[in-house]
Motif scaffolding. Structure first.
Motif, short mmCIF file in Angstrom:
data_model
loop_
_atom_site.label_atom_id
_atom_site.label_comp_id
_atom_site.label_asym_id
_atom_site.label_seq_id
_atom_site.Cartn_x
_atom_site.Cartn_y
_atom_site.Cartn_z
N CYS B 67 4.61 20.42 56.33
CA CYS B 67 5.49 20.37 55.15
C CYS B 67 4.80 19.66 53.98
O CYS B 67 4.22 18.60 54.14
CB CYS B 67 6.77 19.64 55.52
SG CYS B 67 7.84 19.31 54.11
N ASN B 68 4.90 20.28 52.79
CA ASN B 68 4.32 19.65 51.61
C ASN B 68 5.39 19.14 50.64
O ASN B 68 5.11 18.81 49.51
CB ASN B 68 3.36 20.62 50.90
CG ASN B 68 4.09 21.86 50.40
OD1 ASN B 68 5.32 21.88 50.36
ND2 ASN B 68 3.34 22.87 50.00
N CYS B 70 7.85 20.77 49.12
CA CYS B 70 8.08 21.64 47.95
C CYS B 70 9.56 21.84 47.64
O CYS B 70 9.91 22.32 46.57
CB CYS B 70 7.41 22.99 48.16
SG CYS B 70 8.28 24.04 49.35
N ARG B 71 10.44 21.51 48.57
CA ARG B 71 11.89 21.58 48.36
C ARG B 71 12.51 22.96 48.40
O ARG B 71 13.71 23.12 48.17
CB ARG B 71 12.30 21.00 46.99
CG ARG B 71 12.17 19.54 46.92
CD ARG B 71 12.96 19.03 45.75
NE ARG B 71 12.83 17.58 45.78
CZ ARG B 71 13.63 16.76 45.16
NH1 ARG B 71 14.62 17.23 44.44
NH2 ARG B 71 13.46 15.47 45.25
N CYS B 73 13.24 24.85 50.75
CA CYS B 73 14.28 24.96 51.79
C CYS B 73 15.57 24.28 51.36
O CYS B 73 16.65 24.84 51.48
CB CYS B 73 13.77 24.36 53.10
SG CYS B 73 13.19 22.66 52.94
N CYS B 106 10.23 29.02 53.70
CA CYS B 106 9.20 27.98 53.73
C CYS B 106 7.79 28.58 53.63
O CYS B 106 7.38 29.36 54.48
CB CYS B 106 9.30 27.15 55.01
SG CYS B 106 7.96 25.95 55.12
S1 SF4 Z 1 10.15 24.72 52.28
FE1 SF4 Z 1 10.90 22.76 53.05
S2 SF4 Z 1 9.87 22.52 55.02
FE2 SF4 Z 1 8.79 24.11 53.93
S3 SF4 Z 1 7.13 23.03 52.92
FE3 SF4 Z 1 8.80 23.17 51.44
S4 SF4 Z 1 9.93 21.25 51.74
FE4 SF4 Z 1 8.61 21.48 53.52
#
Ligand code: SF4
Ligand code: SF4
Lengths: 119, 284
Positions: B67-68, B70-71, B73, B106
């Motif tokens: 997980c980076n 990125c939000r 999700c 994701c």
């Molecule tokens: S979508 Fe959610 S779980 Fe996937 S990298 Fe972004 S923050 Fe992390």
């Protein structure tokens, strides 16, 4: 340092809103400059569940380190804790008065949620 | 043919009607207790052997290595089951509706499949009846997913009797919406009427034909009857308030096994429902 206070109105003279996730507004006050940023919380407040989680994320995003409010449920508290935000609960009166109490150090931080989950 | 037995509130005799209706017939049928918060059909219909299975549903588990933050999700999740603080994703599994959207969106494949237990389903057979009931896990907030699992054993040509959860909330609607006919069990009291009105409105929204069974028909007043007349709701059965009936019930007994008269009345109730549901089919 920034303090977040839940409020019924948009300025320092408004009443503290006792609810967190479902507060009308959340005011972010920068203690150095006394600048007030108003977050309209109506979108979050209307979400069916998990309003406190969203509100906590917003408070964190605006860089506040302390939250002053009435009641804080377990999921919101968990989110705030993960964000390192300390919570002062059972705050009442106006936002200005709450701020004054904070400045004079008359506050106690919550160590667990003080409201039930909203099912 | 699927018949739901429903009521505006608990304790009106809904279970009495569903178990006796099922037991009065001879054709093979499935009796599904979808009142998963308080199942009690099994107290009356007792198969010798029950098979139990645990049901669970998808919830996300975040692989922090991938997980980076990125939000994507959390922004996607309509149910606030995910929050991103800094670079850490917090998961609130009890809010998750298992849409798996977070997993699809994701970009880092950081969302992996975990599970949340919904409850258990017990199934067994008794005479001509296959009986199955769900029991929601204590602490589980959502019953519709488990109700759907209980109903998953329905095959297209089955005769099915569903004991629906009381009320007009989401679980009750979920349990009833698959049915061809809804049998509403009520009592002739002001409270009974109030809840009945709400339930009738909900069933009409679903456009499913319905009829009434009035339990403890000789207590209370005339209001329920007047309401039924006004709304052209057929009264398909009346069960009097009798000590002998209450006794059979409290022992977990079946009315239709103690009285041939009641067996005939319940199987007659089924024939009436069958005719009415068929009429509705033609009318469509
Ligand atoms: S979508 Fe959610 S779980 Fe996937 S990298 Fe972004 S923050 Fe992390
Ligand atoms: S599966 Fe759907 S409801 Fe559950 S956390 Fe992911 S996006 Fe939210």
């Amino acid at each position: 340092m920034k303090v977040a206070i839940t409020a019924r109105g948009a300025d320092l003279s408004s009443e503290v809103d006792p609810r967190f996730g479902r507060a009308a507004n959340i005011l972010i006050i920068d203690l150095e400059t006394m600048e007030v940023e108003t977050i309209d919380n109506s979108v979050t407040a209307n979400s069916f569940k998990g309003a406190g989680i969203q509100a906590a994320t917003m408070v964190h995003d605006r860089g506040a380190e302390v939250l002053m409010t009435g009641y804080c449920g377990p999921k919101a508290f968990q989110t705030l804790q993960a964000a390192g935000i300390r919570v002062v609960s059972e705050v009442s009166g106006t936002v200005g008065e709450a701020l004054e109490r904070f400045r004079t150090g008359e506050v106690q931080y919550l160590d667990s949620a003080n409201a039930e989950s909203h099912w | 043919m699927i018949i739901s037995v429903a009521s505006g509130k608990g304790g009106t005799g809904k279970t009495t009607v569903s178990v006796n209706l099922a037991a009065s017939l001879e054709t093979p049928l499935k009796l599904l207790d979808c009142d998963v918060e308080e199942p009690n059909v099994h107290l009356f219909i007792q198969p010798d052997e029950m098979v139990s299975r645990t049901e669970s549903t998808f919830v996300p588990v975040i692989d922090e290595q991938r997980c980076n933050g990125c939000r994507k999700c959390a922004d996607l999740c309509e149910f606030n089951a995910l929050a991103v603080i800094g670079e850490k994703v917090l998961v609130f599994p009890e809010l998750c509706h298992s849409c798996e959207g977070c997993r699809e969106i994701c970009p880092e494949q950081a969302v992996q499949a975990g599970s949340r237990e919904l409850g258990t389903i017990e199934t067994g057979s008794w005479q001509h009846v296959i009986m199955s009931y769900g029991r929601l896990r204590v602490g589980e907030a959502m019953s519709p997913p488990l109700i759907a699992r209980v109903q998953s054993i329905i095959d297209p040509d089955d005769l099915v009797i569903i004991d629906a959860p009381p009320g007009t909330s989401c679980p009750a609607i979920n349990a009833m919406k698959v049915s061809d006919f809804v049998l509403l069990v009520t009592e002739p009291t002001p409270f009974g009427l109030h809840d009945l009105v709400l339930t009738v409105e909900a069933v009409r929204q679903l456009e499913i034909p319905c009829g009434l069974v009035i339990n403890r028909a000789d207590i209370g007043n005339e209001e329920v009857y007047r309401y039924a007349r006004r709304e052209s709701l057929p009264i398909l059965m009346e069960i009097p308030f009798e000590r002998s009936i209450a006794e059979i019930y409290s022992r977990g007994g079946l009315l239709v096994e103690h009285s041939e008269e009641w067996r005939i009345r319940f199987s007659g109730l089924f024939d009436t429902i069958n005719d009415r549901a068929a009429l509705q089919e033609v009318g469509r």
